[in-house]
Write an enzyme that holds these catalytic residues in place. Structure first.
Site, PDB file in Angstrom:
ATOM      1  N   LYS A  78     -91.050  -5.153   6.355  1.00 50.42           N
ATOM      2  CA  LYS A  78     -90.483  -3.813   6.226  1.00 50.42           C
ATOM      3  C   LYS A  78     -89.081  -3.827   6.836  1.00 50.42           C
ATOM      4  O   LYS A  78     -88.910  -4.143   8.008  1.00 50.42           O
ATOM      5  CB  LYS A  78     -91.366  -2.796   6.941  1.00 50.42           C
ATOM      6  CG  LYS A  78     -90.765  -1.394   6.912  1.00 50.42           C
ATOM      7  CD  LYS A  78     -91.728  -0.344   7.420  1.00 50.42           C
ATOM      8  CE  LYS A  78     -91.077   1.027   7.407  1.00 50.42           C
ATOM      9  NZ  LYS A  78     -91.998   2.077   7.860  1.00 50.42           N
TER      10      LYS A  78
ATOM     11  N   LYS B  52     -91.181  -3.876   1.576  1.00 46.93           N
ATOM     12  CA  LYS B  52     -90.628  -2.526   1.485  1.00 46.93           C
ATOM     13  C   LYS B  52     -89.206  -2.511   2.009  1.00 46.93           C
ATOM     14  O   LYS B  52     -88.964  -3.087   3.053  1.00 46.93           O
ATOM     15  CB  LYS B  52     -91.508  -1.600   2.329  1.00 46.93           C
ATOM     16  CG  LYS B  52     -91.067  -0.173   2.366  1.00 46.93           C
ATOM     17  CD  LYS B  52     -92.004   0.604   3.243  1.00 46.93           C
ATOM     18  CE  LYS B  52     -91.395   1.995   3.390  1.00 46.93           C
ATOM     19  NZ  LYS B  52     -91.841   2.649   4.566  1.00 46.93           N
TER      20      LYS B  52
HETATM   21  C1  PBG Z   1     -92.968   5.520   8.733  1.00 44.78           C
HETATM   22  C2  PBG Z   1     -92.834   5.261   7.269  1.00 44.78           C
HETATM   23  C3  PBG Z   1     -91.622   5.328   6.574  1.00 44.78           C
HETATM   24  C4  PBG Z   1     -91.947   5.148   5.233  1.00 44.78           C
HETATM   25  C5  PBG Z   1     -93.325   4.934   5.144  1.00 44.78           C
HETATM   26  N1  PBG Z   1     -93.863   4.996   6.429  1.00 44.78           N
HETATM   27  C6  PBG Z   1     -90.248   5.646   7.025  1.00 44.78           C
HETATM   28  C7  PBG Z   1     -89.631   4.905   8.119  1.00 44.78           C
HETATM   29  O1  PBG Z   1     -90.006   3.780   8.462  1.00 44.78           O
HETATM   30  O2  PBG Z   1     -88.704   5.476   8.700  1.00 44.78           O
HETATM   31  C8  PBG Z   1     -90.934   5.197   4.122  1.00 44.78           C
HETATM   32  C9  PBG Z   1     -91.430   5.561   2.777  1.00 44.78           C
HETATM   33  C10 PBG Z   1     -90.380   5.990   1.819  1.00 44.78           C
HETATM   34  O3  PBG Z   1     -89.162   5.988   2.112  1.00 44.78           O
HETATM   35  O4  PBG Z   1     -90.773   6.356   0.711  1.00 44.78           O
HETATM   36  N2  PBG Z   1     -93.598   4.631   9.515  1.00 44.78           N
END
Ligand code: PBG
Length: 333
Positions: A200, A255
């Protein structure tokens, strides 16, 4: 070979008509491979997400109706993201462990009403903290790893006990998959699936999501670069995936999605395990904006983007377009 020789091979032969294009098509997309992310909320937090046109924060009765529709369309799973009022957010995110909290009630309600659809829940603290970070801060404002793990472990166990099919740590703390697996096994939650956000990245494409869950204002000008990955890195993604698998992850996620297809491919080639890709909020917002302006054809652009995740090596795709894509797939039959 003379100048006038015919081409011996003509790749266009296999592109001439749809029947033959279909026969040689290497990848396909099916609704069962899609996960629909859903924002859940109550009272004033309900309603339209302004930076994600078409995305609505649902309360539990609306969530159940939505899950019934999704299940009828063959969508495999939903991913639930809570949106809380500011009054429930604290420095330590204590609401994350409330046994009667919104997510726990939502899991139970969906599993009771629509048992066929998979329910996945995020393990992280950002919807619950006043600072918008995924973990606990130390005195210097650094997101502490091991203290955060203690909370994540409890959050995961609580959701598993409530009936979640998949717990999905999205926090990027070191060692969290192993600790969650350990606590689940000790509690005999042997079949709870861990889908880890393994690679991520600290991405600007999460902006609209942070608007949706109301963590953007809280995070302010801060960022998550001390725990999420540097977009410049690729070997590090493999290391993260390797660790999560060794610690007990069943499925690993990359992601964001579209700018990171190379990472999906490397992970799939190296490990040969189920891989999920997340077409995140910023990708959704970009597509919606272009579609709204008439610059892209909605159905063609979306179905191409989703198919390309599959071609790149993703088995599973999280997309805010899951329901619409499932409808289009059903029409195409
Ligand atoms: C938070 C989380 C995020 C997303 C999924 N879980 C945002 C972040 O890490 O700030 C992002 C999903 C998206 O942008 O569609 N833990």
């Amino acid at each position: 070979m003379s100048q006038h020789a015919f081409p011996r091979t003509r790749p266009r032969r296999l592109r001439r008509a749809e029947f033959i294009r279909g026969m040689v098509r290497e990848t396909a997309l099916d609704a069962s491979q899609l996960i629909q992310p859903i924002f859940i909320a109550e009272g004033e937090q309900k309603g339209q997400v302004s930076s994600m046109p078409g995305v609505v924060r649902l309360d539990i009765p609306e969530l159940i109706a939505e899950c019934q529709e999704l299940a009828a369309l063959g969508v495999g799973c939903v991913a639930l993201f809570p949106v809380l009022p500011q009054s429930l957010k604290t420095e330590d995110g204590a609401e994350a462990l409330n046994p009667d909290g919104l997510v726990v009630r939502a899991i139970k309600a969906v599993k009771a009403a629509v048992p066929a659809i998979g329910v996945m829940v995020d393990i992280a603290l950002d919807p619950y903290t006043t600072h918008g970070h995924d973990g606990l801060l130390d005195a210097s404002g650094y997101v502490t790893n091991d203290l955060t793990l203690e909370v994540l472990r409890k959050q995961a166990l609580m959701y598993a006990r409530a009936g979640a099919d998949i717990v999905s740590p999205s926090d990027m703390m070191d060692g969290r998959v192993g600790q969650i697996r350990e606590v689940l096994e000790r509690d005999s939650q042997h079949n709870t699936i861990i889908l880890s956000y393994a690679a991520k990245y600290a991405s600007s494409f999460y902006g609209p999501f942070r608007d949706a869950v109301g963590s953007a204002g809280n995070l302010g000008r801060g960022d998550k670069k001390t725990y999420q990955m540097d977009p410049a890195n690729t070997d590090e993604a493999l290391r993260e995936v390797e660790l999560d698998l060794a610690e007990g992850a069943d499925i690993v996620m990359v992601k964001p999605g579209m700018p990171y297809l190379d990472i999906i491919r490397r992970v799939k080639d190296r490990f040969g395990v189920p891989v999920a890709a997340y077409q995140v909020s910023g990708e959704y917002a970009m597509l919606r904006a272009a579609i709204a302006n008439g610059w892209l054809d909605e159905k063609k652009a979306l179905m191409e983007a989703l198919l390309c995740f599959r071609r790149a090596g993703a088995d599973i795709v999280l997309t805010y377009y899951a329901k619409q894509a499932a409808r289009w797939l059903a029409e195409a039959r």
